[in-house]
Design an enzyme around this catalytic site. Structure first.
Site, short mmCIF file in Angstrom:
data_model
loop_
_atom_site.label_atom_id
_atom_site.label_comp_id
_atom_site.label_asym_id
_atom_site.label_seq_id
_atom_site.Cartn_x
_atom_site.Cartn_y
_atom_site.Cartn_z
N LYS A 82 0.87 -1.08 -0.09
CA LYS A 82 0.09 0.02 -0.08
C LYS A 82 0.73 1.07 -0.08
CE LYS A 82 -1.59 -1.38 3.70
NZ LYS A 82 -2.63 -1.65 5.06
N ASP A 97 9.33 -4.35 -6.69
CA ASP A 97 10.22 -5.16 -6.74
C ASP A 97 11.30 -5.39 -5.57
OD1 ASP A 97 9.17 -5.72 -9.33
OD2 ASP A 97 10.74 -4.79 -10.42
N1 LIG Z 1 6.99 6.76 0.53
C1 LIG Z 1 7.63 5.45 0.98
N2 LIG Z 1 8.24 5.23 2.20
C2 LIG Z 1 9.08 4.07 2.56
N3 LIG Z 1 8.58 2.90 2.05
C3 LIG Z 1 7.81 2.80 0.93
C4 LIG Z 1 7.34 4.05 0.48
N4 LIG Z 1 6.47 3.58 -0.65
C5 LIG Z 1 6.38 2.26 -0.86
N5 LIG Z 1 7.17 1.92 0.16
C6 LIG Z 1 7.62 0.37 0.54
O1 LIG Z 1 7.59 -0.28 -0.71
C7 LIG Z 1 6.23 -1.25 -0.62
C8 LIG Z 1 5.64 -1.37 -1.92
O2 LIG Z 1 5.26 -0.25 -2.57
P1 LIG Z 1 4.15 -0.02 -3.43
O3 LIG Z 1 2.73 -0.53 -2.76
O4 LIG Z 1 4.17 1.34 -3.90
O5 LIG Z 1 4.49 -1.08 -4.65
P2 LIG Z 1 4.06 -0.86 -6.17
O6 LIG Z 1 3.10 0.18 -6.53
O7 LIG Z 1 4.14 -2.18 -6.77
O8 LIG Z 1 5.25 -0.09 -6.61
P3 LIG Z 1 6.08 -0.10 -8.04
O9 LIG Z 1 6.20 1.52 -8.69
O10 LIG Z 1 7.59 -0.68 -8.11
O11 LIG Z 1 5.30 -1.01 -9.12
C9 LIG Z 1 5.35 -0.82 0.38
O12 LIG Z 1 4.68 -1.66 0.93
C10 LIG Z 1 6.35 -0.22 1.53
O13 LIG Z 1 6.80 -1.00 2.33
#
Ligand SMILES: Nc1ncnc2c1ncn2[C@@H]1O[C@H](COP(=O)(O)OP(=O)(O)OP(=O)(O)O)[C@@H](O)[C@H]1O
Ligand SMILES: [Mg+2]
Length: 193
Positions: free
Chosen positions: A100, A132
């Site tokens: 999230k 990833d």
């Molecule tokens: N602003 C942030 N600060 C610290 N940790 C973060 C932040 N954003 C994301 N993360 C970490 O990374 C994890 C994965 O992020 P996210 O849910 O945005 O994945 P995603 O949408 O699949 O990303 P991608 O752009 O790589 O496809 C989060 O659950 C969190 O633990």
């Protein structure tokens, strides 16, 4: 990626754990089938490949997979396509991991929900690749047989380290740095040797 079905899982011995992430449609089907036949556990990570599949096709992947990981948008789309809630989808795998962004992540396992908090990043430079990086931590923990809280916490550390550098995965944190970040964030020791 459109040639990915030319690579067979069976060409490699001793695979302990696999991830089936966005790739050519045919390759994803084939690799899931090959993993299932060879009894190789895999994490299904449909990512941006989700729109390529029908609800039934997605359920077929999920039934072959041991683990499922999605971000918030993908979780929504997956629920719409399958007409099933995350809780119900989670009951079909050992664990469903829903990330999230800055709000952290939730791991649905064994009828329970484990909330994993986000780790404070040094800087917010580029979120691309956080998903990833998170999965790298998760897979590492799974291969070590750790409990889900510990797997998710390492995953969160990897995501937080990633966001502080530009590019998908150009950063190179070492084990000492990762362990140090983990111990500071969660007040627990971790052995990454
Ligand atoms: N602003 C942030 N600060 C610290 N940790 C973060 C932040 N954003 C994301 N993360 C970490 O990374 C994890 C994965 O992020 P996210 O849910 O945005 O994945 P995603 O949408 O699949 O990303 P991608 O752009 O790589 O496809 C989060 O659950 C969190 O633990
Ligand atoms: Mg993603």
């Amino acid at each position: 990626m459109q040639q990915s079905h030319l690579n067979s899982v069976n060409e490699t011995d001793n695979i302990k754990l696999a991830i089936i992430a966005p790739d050519g449609r045919e390759g994803m089907f084939m690799h899931a089938r090959e993993c299932a036949e060879a009894r190789i556990p895999f994490l299904f990570d449909p990512g941006q490949g989700l729109p390529m599949f029908t609800g039934d096709e997605l359920l077929d992947f999920i039934d072959k997979a041991d683990y499922l990981a999605v971000n918030q948008y993908e979780a929504q789309l997956l629920q719409e396509k399958t007409n099933l809630t995350l809780e119900v989808l989670a009951s079909r795998v050992k664990a469903l991991v829903a990330t999230k962004g800055a709000k952290g992540s939730t791991i649905y396992t064994n009828g329970q929900r484990i909330e994993i908090s986000c780790v404070q990043a040094d800087a917010l430079v580029d979120p691309t690749g956080c998903g990833d990086a998170y999965r790298a931590g998760l897979l590492y923990g799974i291969t070590r047989g750790w409990d889900w809280k510990k797997c998710g916490q390492l995953a969160a550390v990897m995501g937080a380290i990633k966001i502080a550098s530009r590019g998908g995965q150009n950063h190179r944190p070492d084990r000492a740095e990762i362990a140090d970040r983990y111990e500071k964030a969660f007040n627990e020791k971790i052995d990454l040797s």
